[in-house]
Every structure is written in C-alpha cells, then in structure tokens.
Scaffold this motif. Structure first.
Motif, mmCIF file in Angstrom:
data_model
loop_
_atom_site.group_PDB
_atom_site.id
_atom_site.type_symbol
_atom_site.label_atom_id
_atom_site.label_comp_id
_atom_site.label_asym_id
_atom_site.label_seq_id
_atom_site.Cartn_x
_atom_site.Cartn_y
_atom_site.Cartn_z
ATOM 1 N N LEU A 29 -31.266 -43.383 -114.416
ATOM 2 C CA LEU A 29 -30.776 -44.074 -113.613
ATOM 3 C C LEU A 29 -31.620 -42.612 -112.355
ATOM 4 O O LEU A 29 -31.539 -42.699 -111.374
ATOM 5 N N SER A 30 -31.805 -41.771 -113.798
ATOM 6 C CA SER A 30 -32.192 -40.832 -112.813
ATOM 7 C C SER A 30 -33.643 -40.697 -111.540
ATOM 8 O O SER A 30 -33.969 -39.947 -110.731
ATOM 9 N N TRP A 53 -33.197 -43.044 -105.843
ATOM 10 C CA TRP A 53 -32.708 -42.805 -106.476
ATOM 11 C C TRP A 53 -31.639 -41.472 -106.646
ATOM 12 O O TRP A 53 -30.809 -41.030 -107.047
ATOM 13 N N SER A 54 -32.042 -40.201 -105.109
ATOM 14 C CA SER A 54 -31.094 -39.894 -104.110
ATOM 15 C C SER A 54 -29.820 -40.167 -104.228
ATOM 16 O O SER A 54 -28.796 -39.317 -103.802
ATOM 17 N N ARG A 72 -23.343 -45.230 -106.533
ATOM 18 C CA ARG A 72 -24.343 -44.720 -107.063
ATOM 19 C C ARG A 72 -24.155 -43.342 -107.683
ATOM 20 O O ARG A 72 -24.414 -42.221 -106.866
ATOM 21 N N ASN A 74 -24.978 -40.264 -110.662
ATOM 22 C CA ASN A 74 -26.004 -40.049 -111.493
ATOM 23 C C ASN A 74 -25.350 -39.692 -112.213
ATOM 24 O O ASN A 74 -26.204 -39.432 -113.460
ATOM 25 N N ASN A 77 -24.008 -42.119 -115.278
ATOM 26 C CA ASN A 77 -25.312 -43.472 -115.487
ATOM 27 C C ASN A 77 -24.990 -44.562 -114.453
ATOM 28 O O ASN A 77 -24.835 -45.470 -114.949
#
Length: 124
Positions: A29-30, A53-54, A72, A74, A77
C-alpha cells in the motif's frame, strides 16, 4: 506473500450505496498505486477507479464518475471503493489490484497483484 483481500460486496437495491474494502500487505500500500476493476458476466474486465500511493491523484471511469470515490488509508493498509446511486449495470465481480507505478494506470495488464474479487449485485 502479497495478498489483496476484498470485502463488502452483496445485494443492493438500485439507488443504494456500498463500500468495498481491500485489505493489503503493508509493503504494497505504501509504494503501489491501487485500482478497482469489475467484470460482469460475458464482459471483459473493466477499470473502475484508481489512486496513487499518496492519495493525491485519482482516476474514475466515466461510468462511475461523480458517484464513486476511492479513498485509501495507508495506516490501515486498506483501500476502499465507495459507490452511490447504484444501477443494475453496476452488477459485477469487483476486484482490487496493485501496480508498481507512480502514475495511476487504467490498463489491467499493468497491475501486478489481484484480489479474489467480491460480487456486487444491484437489483432493480
């Protein structure tokens, strides 16, 4: 072992809402973009939404634009697909996927990892 596990599908009435969840391995995820795809019976798998991702960049298919979001988290996750004003044509198996990319991509071939899918059925 990389894993993506979807949940939250089910039977929903037209006009209703749902939230799908995709739990991922933390290292995915990161660093990866995440996407949601769907496949209806007799049809090809199609892109629904994607996020970098961000979380600062998202893309939506025209068919869901304006009635869907792909947040999302993070820290958890997890990536989500939130849809409202559901239509019978939204009925499909929904898959989440991860791709090692900086930019959000809409092509399924670019995605490296896939979940097992969750069925969404919208009744009229």
């Amino acid at each position: 072992q990389v894993q993506l596990v979807e949940s939250g599908g089910g039977l929903v009435q037209a006009g209703g809402s749902l939230r799908l969840s995709c739990a991922t391995s933390g290292r995915i995820l990161s660093r990866y973009i995440m996407g949601w795809f769907r496949q209806a019976p007799g049809k090809e798998r199609e892109f629904v939404a994607g996020i970098n991702w961000s979380g600062g960049s998202t893309i939506y298919a025209d068919s869901v634009k304006g009635r869907s979001t792909i947040p999302r988290d993070n820290a958890k996750n997890t990536v989500y697909l939130e849809m409202n004003s559901l239509k019978p044509e939204d009925t499909a198996v929904y898959y989440c996927a991860a791709a090692r990319s900086i930019l959000v991509v809409v092509t399924a071939d670019w995605y490296d990892y896939w979940g097992q899918g969750t069925q969404v059925t919208v009744s009229s």
